[in-house]
Design an enzyme around this catalytic site. Structure first.
Site, mmCIF file in Angstrom:
data_model
loop_
_atom_site.group_PDB
_atom_site.id
_atom_site.type_symbol
_atom_site.label_atom_id
_atom_site.label_comp_id
_atom_site.label_asym_id
_atom_site.label_seq_id
_atom_site.Cartn_x
_atom_site.Cartn_y
_atom_site.Cartn_z
ATOM 1 N N SER A 134 -86.995 31.884 -36.920
ATOM 2 C CA SER A 134 -85.578 32.070 -36.615
ATOM 3 C C SER A 134 -85.419 33.416 -35.931
ATOM 4 C CB SER A 134 -84.784 32.074 -37.934
ATOM 5 O OG SER A 134 -83.448 32.456 -37.712
ATOM 6 N N TYR A 147 -83.197 35.423 -46.767
ATOM 7 C CA TYR A 147 -83.609 34.539 -45.661
ATOM 8 C C TYR A 147 -84.456 35.321 -44.655
ATOM 9 C CZ TYR A 147 -83.197 31.105 -41.854
ATOM 10 O OH TYR A 147 -83.465 30.192 -40.855
HETATM 11 N N1 LIG Z 1 -79.655 25.626 -38.118
HETATM 12 C C1 LIG Z 1 -79.850 26.854 -37.679
HETATM 13 O O1 LIG Z 1 -78.907 27.541 -37.246
HETATM 14 C C2 LIG Z 1 -81.238 27.436 -37.665
HETATM 15 C C3 LIG Z 1 -81.469 28.584 -36.896
HETATM 16 C C4 LIG Z 1 -82.744 29.126 -36.869
HETATM 17 C C5 LIG Z 1 -83.764 28.523 -37.565
HETATM 18 N N2 LIG Z 1 -83.520 27.413 -38.301
HETATM 19 C C6 LIG Z 1 -84.640 26.822 -39.027
HETATM 20 O O2 LIG Z 1 -84.819 25.495 -38.575
HETATM 21 C C7 LIG Z 1 -85.435 24.722 -39.607
HETATM 22 C C8 LIG Z 1 -84.670 23.412 -39.769
HETATM 23 O O3 LIG Z 1 -83.378 23.700 -40.225
HETATM 24 P P1 LIG Z 1 -82.109 22.770 -39.911
HETATM 25 O O4 LIG Z 1 -81.129 23.607 -39.213
HETATM 26 O O5 LIG Z 1 -82.554 21.490 -39.314
HETATM 27 O O6 LIG Z 1 -81.581 22.565 -41.402
HETATM 28 P P2 LIG Z 1 -81.164 21.239 -42.204
HETATM 29 O O7 LIG Z 1 -80.372 20.331 -41.340
HETATM 30 O O8 LIG Z 1 -80.577 21.737 -43.473
HETATM 31 O O9 LIG Z 1 -82.570 20.538 -42.500
HETATM 32 C C9 LIG Z 1 -83.522 21.146 -43.335
HETATM 33 C C10 LIG Z 1 -84.695 20.210 -43.533
HETATM 34 O O10 LIG Z 1 -85.625 20.843 -44.429
HETATM 35 C C11 LIG Z 1 -85.976 19.906 -45.435
HETATM 36 N N3 LIG Z 1 -86.372 20.547 -46.676
HETATM 37 C C12 LIG Z 1 -85.676 21.443 -47.427
HETATM 38 N N4 LIG Z 1 -86.356 21.741 -48.543
HETATM 39 C C13 LIG Z 1 -87.518 21.027 -48.511
HETATM 40 C C14 LIG Z 1 -88.630 20.889 -49.359
HETATM 41 N N5 LIG Z 1 -88.715 21.558 -50.525
HETATM 42 N N6 LIG Z 1 -89.642 20.069 -48.984
HETATM 43 C C15 LIG Z 1 -89.569 19.395 -47.816
HETATM 44 N N7 LIG Z 1 -88.541 19.454 -46.969
HETATM 45 C C16 LIG Z 1 -87.526 20.273 -47.313
HETATM 46 C C17 LIG Z 1 -84.743 19.026 -45.604
HETATM 47 O O11 LIG Z 1 -85.113 17.740 -46.097
HETATM 48 P P3 LIG Z 1 -84.906 17.203 -47.603
HETATM 49 O O12 LIG Z 1 -83.688 17.858 -48.154
HETATM 50 O O13 LIG Z 1 -84.802 15.737 -47.397
HETATM 51 O O14 LIG Z 1 -86.169 17.595 -48.309
HETATM 52 C C18 LIG Z 1 -84.279 18.885 -44.163
HETATM 53 O O15 LIG Z 1 -84.967 17.831 -43.524
HETATM 54 C C19 LIG Z 1 -85.466 25.613 -40.845
HETATM 55 O O16 LIG Z 1 -86.740 26.176 -41.001
HETATM 56 C C20 LIG Z 1 -84.447 26.692 -40.520
HETATM 57 O O17 LIG Z 1 -84.732 27.900 -41.207
HETATM 58 C C21 LIG Z 1 -82.283 26.840 -38.356
#
Ligand SMILES: NC(=O)c1ccc[n+]([C@@H]2O[C@H](COP(=O)([O-])OP(=O)(O)OC[C@H]3O[C@@H](n4cnc5c(N)ncnc54)[C@H](OP(=O)(O)O)[C@@H]3O)[C@@H](O)[C@H]2O)c1
Length: 229
Positions: A134, A147
């Site tokens: 991130s 985070y």
């Molecule tokens: N959204 C943003 O603004 C943003 C910005 C920068 C970076 N990111 C990064 O992008 C990545 C994806 O985030 P997102 O925005 O797509 O968030 P999201 O929509 O909340 O999705 C998060 C994913 O992680 C999975 N997850 C959470 N805990 C888990 C566990 N213990 N084991 C396996 N899977 C797990 C969830 O699946 P289940 O709940 O089904 O397990 C879900 O598929 C993350 O690493 C986040 O830090 C996001």
């Protein structure tokens, strides 16, 4: 068989968008997360290419099963995308210890476990690891102490891994997106679409093999009236 990719955190958000993008490109994708139903409905969109596998990345035996399933089903691993992650935001003195632990467990330990068990197979294919970090892995902000610590940690981990795996021709890339429109954290209207970030993942994977794309930072264009002076 064409390239085989594992995507963690693929039940929704960025992970699901990455799984779809890679499937559209002809890759076979093992899509994993904890939410079985969401994974199954994703897999139905590409029944011959996306295989769902339920896995909590914080559990060593489940991660080992994910790697084993991929090898039994697909015979190899070319790409590992460590995308599973979460953020909990509060001033440090108010941040719950359980939230701290969960961020470290999923964002950092989950990536460590997936790498640990996939690396022997990635060495066989001279494969590729992409860690989803991130902007918060490079720039800290108030209320993001936990985070940021997990994502700064992931940057150090990725850097060491890049050097460790160089001689095996396993490339390691770290993608640092800014705000994305997912369920992660009440995104603003101007946040990036998950499909835009997934496109960058594909660009990283499809780069010439002799080019290591070490780190990529992506930020949304913020409307002028909302930009900090
Ligand atoms: N959204 C943003 O603004 C943003 C910005 C920068 C970076 N990111 C990064 O992008 C990545 C994806 O985030 P997102 O925005 O797509 O968030 P999201 O929509 O909340 O999705 C998060 C994913 O992680 C999975 N997850 C959470 N805990 C888990 C566990 N213990 N084991 C396996 N899977 C797990 C969830 O699946 P289940 O709940 O089904 O397990 C879900 O598929 C993350 O690493 C986040 O830090 C996001």
């Amino acid at each position: 068989m064409d390239q085989v990719a594992i995507v963690t955190g693929a039940s929704k958000g960025l992970g699901a968008a990455i799984a779809r993008r890679l499937a559209r490109q002809g890759l076979t994708v093992v899509a994993s997360a904890r939410s079985q139903e969401q994974l199954q409905s994703l897999a139905q969109e590409y029944p011959s290419q996306i295989f769902p596998f339920t896995c909590d990345v914080t559990k060593s035996e489940q991660v080992q099963s994910l790697i084993q399933f991929t090898i039994e089903k697909c015979g190899k691993i070319d790409v590992l995308i460590n995308n599973a992650g979460l953020g909990r935001f509060a001033p440090i003195h108010e941040l719950d210890e359980s939230d701290w632990d969960e961020m470290m467990d999923v964002n950092l330990k989950g990536t460590f476990l997936a790498c640990k068990y996939a690396i022997p197979y990635l060495k066989q294919t001279e494969g590729h690891i992409i860690n989803i970090s991130s902007v918060a892995g490079m720039v800290a902000f108030p209320n993001g102490g936990g985070y940021c610590a997990s994502k700064f940690g992931l940057m150090g981990f990725s850097e060491a891994l890049t050097l460790e795996l160089k001689s095996h021709h396993v490339n390691v890339s770290t993608l640092c997106p800014g705000s994305i429109k997912t369920e992660f954290n009440n995104p603003k209207d101007w946040a990036m679409e998950p499909e835009q970030v997934a496109e960058t993942v594909w660009l990283i994977i499809s780069a010439p093999k002799n080019v290591i794309i070490n780190q990529v930072v992506m930020r949304p264009q913020v409307p002028k009236e909302f930009q900090k002076k």
